[in-house]
Design a protein around this motif. Structure first.
Motif, short mmCIF file in Angstrom:
data_model
loop_
_atom_site.label_atom_id
_atom_site.label_comp_id
_atom_site.label_asym_id
_atom_site.label_seq_id
_atom_site.Cartn_x
_atom_site.Cartn_y
_atom_site.Cartn_z
N ASP A 87 -16.94 -40.35 23.36
CA ASP A 87 -15.88 -39.41 23.72
C ASP A 87 -16.18 -38.69 25.03
O ASP A 87 -15.48 -37.74 25.39
N ARG A 88 -17.22 -39.08 25.75
CA ARG A 88 -17.56 -38.36 26.97
C ARG A 88 -16.42 -38.37 27.97
O ARG A 88 -16.22 -37.42 28.73
N GLY A 89 -15.63 -39.45 27.98
CA GLY A 89 -14.48 -39.49 28.89
C GLY A 89 -13.49 -38.39 28.58
O GLY A 89 -12.91 -37.79 29.49
N LEU A 90 -13.29 -38.12 27.30
CA LEU A 90 -12.39 -37.05 26.89
C LEU A 90 -12.93 -35.69 27.32
O LEU A 90 -12.19 -34.84 27.85
N ILE A 91 -14.22 -35.47 27.12
CA ILE A 91 -14.83 -34.20 27.51
C ILE A 91 -14.74 -34.02 29.03
O ILE A 91 -14.43 -32.92 29.53
N ASP A 92 -14.98 -35.08 29.77
CA ASP A 92 -14.88 -35.00 31.23
C ASP A 92 -13.45 -34.67 31.65
O ASP A 92 -13.24 -33.88 32.59
N TRP A 93 -12.47 -35.25 30.97
CA TRP A 93 -11.06 -34.95 31.30
C TRP A 93 -10.75 -33.48 31.01
O TRP A 93 -10.10 -32.81 31.82
N LEU A 94 -11.22 -32.99 29.88
CA LEU A 94 -10.98 -31.59 29.54
C LEU A 94 -11.65 -30.66 30.55
O LEU A 94 -11.07 -29.64 30.95
N ARG A 95 -12.85 -31.02 30.97
CA ARG A 95 -13.57 -30.19 31.94
C ARG A 95 -12.79 -30.08 33.25
O ARG A 95 -12.71 -29.02 33.87
N GLU A 96 -12.16 -31.17 33.66
CA GLU A 96 -11.43 -31.19 34.93
C GLU A 96 -10.05 -30.56 34.82
O GLU A 96 -9.63 -29.79 35.69
N HIS A 97 -9.34 -30.87 33.72
CA HIS A 97 -7.93 -30.46 33.63
C HIS A 97 -7.70 -29.20 32.80
O HIS A 97 -6.67 -28.54 32.96
N GLY A 98 -8.64 -28.87 31.91
CA GLY A 98 -8.46 -27.69 31.07
C GLY A 98 -8.22 -26.41 31.84
O GLY A 98 -7.32 -25.63 31.48
N PRO A 99 -8.98 -26.14 32.91
CA PRO A 99 -8.78 -24.88 33.65
C PRO A 99 -7.40 -24.77 34.29
O PRO A 99 -6.99 -23.66 34.67
N ARG A 100 -6.68 -25.87 34.43
CA ARG A 100 -5.37 -25.82 35.07
C ARG A 100 -4.25 -25.40 34.12
O ARG A 100 -3.16 -25.05 34.55
N ALA A 101 -4.51 -25.48 32.82
CA ALA A 101 -3.49 -25.11 31.84
C ALA A 101 -3.31 -23.60 31.81
O ALA A 101 -4.27 -22.85 31.92
N GLU A 102 -2.06 -23.16 31.66
CA GLU A 102 -1.81 -21.73 31.56
C GLU A 102 -2.28 -21.17 30.22
O GLU A 102 -2.59 -19.99 30.11
N ARG A 103 -2.31 -22.05 29.21
CA ARG A 103 -2.76 -21.61 27.90
C ARG A 103 -3.59 -22.73 27.29
O ARG A 103 -3.17 -23.88 27.23
N LEU A 104 -4.77 -22.38 26.84
CA LEU A 104 -5.72 -23.33 26.28
C LEU A 104 -5.87 -23.02 24.79
O LEU A 104 -6.26 -21.91 24.42
N VAL A 105 -5.57 -24.01 23.94
CA VAL A 105 -5.51 -23.79 22.50
C VAL A 105 -6.35 -24.83 21.77
O VAL A 105 -6.32 -26.01 22.13
N SER A 106 -7.08 -24.39 20.76
CA SER A 106 -7.78 -25.35 19.90
C SER A 106 -7.47 -25.04 18.45
O SER A 106 -7.21 -23.90 18.07
N VAL A 107 -7.48 -26.09 17.65
CA VAL A 107 -7.31 -25.98 16.20
C VAL A 107 -8.58 -26.51 15.55
O VAL A 107 -9.07 -27.58 15.92
N CYS A 108 -9.13 -25.74 14.62
CA CYS A 108 -10.29 -26.18 13.86
C CYS A 108 -11.45 -26.54 14.81
O CYS A 108 -11.76 -25.77 15.72
N THR A 109 -12.05 -27.70 14.64
CA THR A 109 -13.21 -28.06 15.45
C THR A 109 -12.85 -28.52 16.86
O THR A 109 -13.73 -28.94 17.61
#
Length: 328
Positions: A87-109
């Motif tokens: 899943d490292r590709g997913l983590i890398d994508w989140l690291r790059e694109h997550g800060p651009r979201a106006e709202r960052l939300v997680s459910v559970c784990t």
């Protein structure tokens, strides 16, 4: 009306209800506001755009790959199996694109994935109770609060396990569209509007183990249904048909907490609900919950919640004529 794009990240082993619960809430906004185009544009995406199999065995077909997904207003990361090497590709994508979201939300784990991507550093967050210790240990720069069902910290919102994602989604809809829209969606989904974020992940009954012996189980239920009754050890022992000493020892051995602690949790839980959902005065609430006096309830609230009943009501009262406050 501004249409907000909600991008839901899918991956192998995702928890299906972590996805479908919030999605149904956001999708229900179109009906709630009488706009067929809706207030939200929902989009699901996996890393490569391929279907994923949920932890329950369902197959979900995403709208696109993450690379082709639209820029999100709200980026939602559901929970599922822990992050794996593939899943490292997913983590890398989140690291790059997550800060651009106006709202960052997680459910559970999903919070673990955000933490892996470095997006929760310095934040106050929560996750499923079974993973709170792990999250705190693995990421000491994050303040993990194991108690609430969801936590807001700036533009980051994290929730506890499974159904708590619905509560958080309803809170976000209320923030975006108002209480009436969220209430309409909650009624349609036949869920509460809404459990406040500060509500504990466990009720008193869930926090305690269920007693093995039927008389003790009956006493547990009695306490929950009659918080204003005489709940002294002597009175409860009579109900359990045991001596007070034997009852106290058996209750603690089978539930994991003393009768007094259990009664305290039940009473404060009941008092919190009354303060949040009714206009009853503090004195009336204290009587209804078995405290006897407002001062006794105040001491219990300060000890357990760090706030007086009056302060608690100012922060979390949810009746329509009271202006809501933003959760921490």
């Amino acid at each position: 009306m501004e249409q907000r794009t909600v991008l839901v990240v899918l991956f192998e082993g995702v928890q299906s209800l972590d996805v479908t619960g919030p999605v149904e809430v956001f999708a229900g906004a179109a009906h709630a506001i009488g706009d067929p185009d809706g207030a939200y544009r929902l989009h699901t995406a996996s890393l490569d755009g391929g279907p994923v199999r949920t932890s329950g065995g369902l197959t979900l077909l995403p709208d696109s790959s993450l690379a082709d997904a639209p820029a999100p207003h709200t980026l939602l990361v559901p929970g599922g199996q822990g992050t794996r090497p593939e899943d490292r590709g997913l983590i890398d994508w989140l690291r790059e694109h997550g800060p651009r979201a106006e709202r960052l939300v997680s459910v559970c784990t999903g919070a673990i994935r955000l933490a892996e991507a470095g997006l929760l550093e310095g934040r106050r967050v929560t996750t499923h109770w079974a993973y709170c210790d792990q999250l705190a240990k693995d990421f000491p720069g994050i303040e993990v609060d194991p108690d609430p069902i969801y936590v807001r910290d700036g533009h980051v919102a994290t929730s506890a396990g499974v159904t708590a994602g619905i509560d958080l989604a309803l809170a976000l809809v209320e923030e975006d569209l108002g209480r009436q829209a969220a209430l309409t969606i909650a009624r349609y989904l036949v869920v509460f509007l809404r459990r406040p974020g500060n509500q504990a992940q466990f009720s008193a009954q869930l926090a305690a183990q269920t007693a093995r012996r039927e008389p003790l189980r009956e006493v547990q239920q009695w306490i929950t249904e009659h918080p204003d009754d005489d709940l002294s050890v002597d009175a409860l022992a009579v109900r359990a048909r045991l001596s007070p000493r034997h009852f106290a020892r058996a209750f603690q051995a089978e539930t994991g907490m003393t009768p007094g602690k259990y009664v305290e949790r039940v009473r404060i839980e009941h008092a919190r609900r009354l303060l949040e959902d009714t206009a009853d005065g503090v004195e009336e609430v204290s009587r209804a919950c078995g405290y006897g006096t407002p001062e006794a309830m105040r001491r219990s609230f300060v000890k357990t919640l760090g706030a007086s009943p009056a302060e608690y009501r100012r922060r979390f009262h949810r009746t329509p004529h009271v202006t809501s406050t933003t959760h921490r």
